[in-house]
Every structure is written in structure tokens, then in C-alpha cells.
Design a protein around this motif. Structure first.
Motif, PDB file in Angstrom:
ATOM      1  N   VAL A  43       0.843  -1.202   0.000  1.00  0.00           N
ATOM      2  CA  VAL A  43       0.000   0.000   0.000  1.00  0.00           C
ATOM      3  C   VAL A  43       0.874   1.246   0.000  1.00  0.00           C
ATOM      4  O   VAL A  43       0.563   2.231  -0.667  1.00  0.00           O
ATOM      5  CB  VAL A  43      -0.998  -0.019   1.178  1.00  0.00           C
ATOM      6  CG1 VAL A  43      -1.716   1.317   1.326  1.00  0.00           C
ATOM      7  CG2 VAL A  43      -2.011  -1.136   0.994  1.00  0.00           C
ATOM      8  N   ASN A  44       1.991   1.206   0.701  1.00  0.00           N
ATOM      9  CA  ASN A  44       2.919   2.336   0.718  1.00  0.00           C
ATOM     10  C   ASN A  44       3.426   2.644  -0.682  1.00  0.00           C
ATOM     11  O   ASN A  44       3.595   3.807  -1.046  1.00  0.00           O
ATOM     12  CB  ASN A  44       4.079   2.030   1.661  1.00  0.00           C
ATOM     13  CG  ASN A  44       4.989   3.197   1.869  1.00  0.00           C
ATOM     14  OD1 ASN A  44       5.729   3.591   0.977  1.00  0.00           O
ATOM     15  ND2 ASN A  44       4.950   3.755   3.062  1.00  0.00           N
ATOM     16  N   LEU A  45       3.650   1.615  -1.473  1.00  0.00           N
ATOM     17  CA  LEU A  45       4.189   1.817  -2.817  1.00  0.00           C
ATOM     18  C   LEU A  45       3.120   2.074  -3.877  1.00  0.00           C
ATOM     19  O   LEU A  45       3.350   2.829  -4.814  1.00  0.00           O
ATOM     20  CB  LEU A  45       5.019   0.598  -3.241  1.00  0.00           C
ATOM     21  CG  LEU A  45       6.349   0.424  -2.518  1.00  0.00           C
ATOM     22  CD1 LEU A  45       6.988  -0.895  -2.904  1.00  0.00           C
ATOM     23  CD2 LEU A  45       7.294   1.580  -2.819  1.00  0.00           C
ATOM     24  N   GLN A  46       1.947   1.447  -3.727  1.00  0.00           N
ATOM     25  CA  GLN A  46       0.957   1.528  -4.806  1.00  0.00           C
ATOM     26  C   GLN A  46      -0.384   2.128  -4.398  1.00  0.00           C
ATOM     27  O   GLN A  46      -1.268   2.258  -5.239  1.00  0.00           O
ATOM     28  CB  GLN A  46       0.692   0.137  -5.386  1.00  0.00           C
ATOM     29  CG  GLN A  46       1.826  -0.406  -6.200  1.00  0.00           C
ATOM     30  CD  GLN A  46       1.421  -1.675  -6.926  1.00  0.00           C
ATOM     31  OE1 GLN A  46       0.526  -2.393  -6.517  1.00  0.00           O
ATOM     32  NE2 GLN A  46       2.100  -1.946  -8.025  1.00  0.00           N
ATOM     33  N   GLY A  47      -0.552   2.460  -3.152  1.00  0.00           N
ATOM     34  CA  GLY A  47      -1.820   3.043  -2.723  1.00  0.00           C
ATOM     35  C   GLY A  47      -2.990   2.115  -2.961  1.00  0.00           C
ATOM     36  O   GLY A  47      -2.923   0.920  -2.701  1.00  0.00           O
ATOM     37  N   PHE A  48      -4.068   2.664  -3.507  1.00  0.00           N
ATOM     38  CA  PHE A  48      -5.304   1.909  -3.713  1.00  0.00           C
ATOM     39  C   PHE A  48      -5.115   0.739  -4.673  1.00  0.00           C
ATOM     40  O   PHE A  48      -5.801  -0.281  -4.548  1.00  0.00           O
ATOM     41  CB  PHE A  48      -6.421   2.832  -4.201  1.00  0.00           C
ATOM     42  CG  PHE A  48      -6.978   3.701  -3.120  1.00  0.00           C
ATOM     43  CD1 PHE A  48      -8.083   3.302  -2.386  1.00  0.00           C
ATOM     44  CD2 PHE A  48      -6.388   4.917  -2.808  1.00  0.00           C
ATOM     45  CE1 PHE A  48      -8.600   4.091  -1.380  1.00  0.00           C
ATOM     46  CE2 PHE A  48      -6.893   5.713  -1.802  1.00  0.00           C
ATOM     47  CZ  PHE A  48      -8.001   5.301  -1.083  1.00  0.00           C
ATOM     48  N   ASP A  49      -4.220   0.870  -5.619  1.00  0.00           N
ATOM     49  CA  ASP A  49      -3.982  -0.211  -6.577  1.00  0.00           C
ATOM     50  C   ASP A  49      -3.462  -1.471  -5.890  1.00  0.00           C
ATOM     51  O   ASP A  49      -3.663  -2.577  -6.390  1.00  0.00           O
ATOM     52  CB  ASP A  49      -2.989   0.226  -7.653  1.00  0.00           C
ATOM     53  CG  ASP A  49      -3.559   1.309  -8.550  1.00  0.00           C
ATOM     54  OD1 ASP A  49      -4.802   1.379  -8.700  1.00  0.00           O
ATOM     55  OD2 ASP A  49      -2.761   2.099  -9.096  1.00  0.00           O
ATOM     56  N   ALA A  50      -2.801  -1.323  -4.766  1.00  0.00           N
ATOM     57  CA  ALA A  50      -2.232  -2.474  -4.065  1.00  0.00           C
ATOM     58  C   ALA A  50      -3.296  -3.333  -3.389  1.00  0.00           C
ATOM     59  O   ALA A  50      -3.015  -4.479  -3.029  1.00  0.00           O
ATOM     60  CB  ALA A  50      -1.229  -1.994  -3.015  1.00  0.00           C
ATOM     61  N   LEU A  51      -4.488  -2.815  -3.245  1.00  0.00           N
ATOM     62  CA  LEU A  51      -5.529  -3.560  -2.529  1.00  0.00           C
ATOM     63  C   LEU A  51      -5.959  -4.832  -3.257  1.00  0.00           C
ATOM     64  O   LEU A  51      -6.732  -5.613  -2.715  1.00  0.00           O
ATOM     65  CB  LEU A  51      -6.733  -2.662  -2.261  1.00  0.00           C
ATOM     66  CG  LEU A  51      -6.464  -1.501  -1.308  1.00  0.00           C
ATOM     67  CD1 LEU A  51      -7.706  -0.632  -1.178  1.00  0.00           C
ATOM     68  CD2 LEU A  51      -6.008  -1.993   0.051  1.00  0.00           C
ATOM     69  N   LYS A  52      -5.413  -5.060  -4.438  1.00  0.00           N
ATOM     70  CA  LYS A  52      -5.728  -6.295  -5.155  1.00  0.00           C
ATOM     71  C   LYS A  52      -5.300  -7.530  -4.359  1.00  0.00           C
ATOM     72  O   LYS A  52      -5.815  -8.615  -4.579  1.00  0.00           O
ATOM     73  CB  LYS A  52      -5.096  -6.287  -6.539  1.00  0.00           C
ATOM     74  CG  LYS A  52      -3.580  -6.243  -6.548  1.00  0.00           C
ATOM     75  CD  LYS A  52      -3.043  -6.096  -7.954  1.00  0.00           C
ATOM     76  CE  LYS A  52      -1.532  -5.929  -7.910  1.00  0.00           C
ATOM     77  NZ  LYS A  52      -0.999  -5.586  -9.217  1.00  0.00           N
TER      78      LYS A  52
END
Length: 175
Positions: A43-52
Motif C-alpha cells: 500500500v505504501n508503494l501503490q496506494g489503492f492499486d495495491a488492494l488487489k
């Protein structure tokens, strides 16, 4: 585990985007500390996109993890939570609960039917969170739905229903 956690921290502190696959691999690790740090790192690196990663994990998201992830997401520009319907149907109840907390923090009316479906979940905490979300994403029928929910809930969630009804704008039950 402590060396792995330190390695994960170094990946996201130094913005090592090329190591995202390794971070995602740790997202469902058996060790809670490794798992938590991997969640935070992606999440630190990709924000909302990391929630996958949410639909691929089987281990629980602790309350602490959920708080940290919500806090970390505040640093990013909100994005549509297009995977919300999938998250709300997962067997991992901690992910369903977190998805509802995301919906409370980043309301989106398009997920209202999915939210209402969560009122029938077996897990009391999920129903409680769904009741809270109803006051934020209220529609014309929300008060009626919550009144029906009141009749079948336990005492704790009945109180939550009453609090939510009071928060709904133009609710006939605001007295």
C-alpha cells in the motif's frame, strides 16, 4: 521473521517498485508480522492499486492491520474501489469487514446493493459495520431496510441500527 520484515521495510522505504512481486508473495504469509509489513509495504508503494492483494489472502487482517492500511491510504488520492463487490463476497471475514470499512471511509453509492446484502451476513461484526455504512450511503429505502434489520438483530446491533437511523438525512425516525 525479523530479517524478512526488515527487508520488506527496505523495499518500500527505498521505493523498490521492481520488488512488488516479492511483497505480494508475503501478503498471505503465515507469520503475522511478515504479513502485516507486506500489506503496509504494497500500500505504501501503490496506494489503492495495491488492494488487489485482498482477494488472494486467506489469513486474517487484524484490527491493527486494518487501521494501518486505512491510515496509509489517506496519503493517496482515492480511486474507485472496483473490486468491492468481490471483496464483500469473500470467505475471509476480516477482508469483508475491511472492505466495509473502506466503503465507510470512501463512500460510493454504486455499491449500495452489495452493502445491503452484508446486512444478512452470519458474522455480527460484519453486520455492525454494514449498518454503520448504511448511514453514510443512505438511499430512499435505507430507513425501511434498517427498521426491518432492527427486528432480527441482537441488542448490540439494534443500538447500532438506532444510531444509524438517527444519522440518515430525512429519516422519519430522527426523533
Amino acid at each position: 521473521w525479523s530479517r524478512v520484515v526488515k527487508g520488506i521495510q527496505e523495499i518500500y522505504i527505498f521505493d523498490q517498485y521492481d520488488a512488488m512481486d516479492q511483497l505480494f508473495a508475503f501478503a498471505d504469509n503465515e507469520n503475522q508480522f511478515i504479513r502485516s509489513e507486506a500489506h503496509f509495504g504494497v500500500v505504501n508503494l501503490q496506494g489503492f492499486d495495491a488492494l488487489k492483494f485482498l482477494k488472494r489472502i486467506h489469513n486474517s487482517l487484524s484490527n491493527w492491520d486494518q487501521i494501518n492500511l486505512l491510515h496509509q491510504l489517506n496519503l493517496f488520492e482515492p480511486k474507485p474501489l472496483v473490486e468491492m463487490p468481490e471483496w464483500l463476497l469473500l470467505e475471509n471475514e476480516s477482508v469483508v469487514l475491511f472492505a466495509l470499512k473502506l466503503l465507510e471511509a470512501y463512500p460510493d453509492e454504486q455499491y449500495y446493493p452489495n452493502l445491503i446484502a452484508c446486512l444478512h451476513h452470519n458474522n455480527e461484526s460484519i453486520r455492525k459495520q454494514a449498518i454503520r455504512c448504511c448511514s453514510i450511503i443512505a438511499q430512499y429505502d435505507t430507513a425501511t431496510i434498517l427498521e426491518k434489520q432492527f427486528e432480527i438483530e441482537n441488542i448490540n446491533n439494534q443500538i447500532n441500527v438506532l444510531v444509524s437511523l438517527k444519522r440518515i438525512p430525512n429519516s422519519p425516525n430522527k426523533e
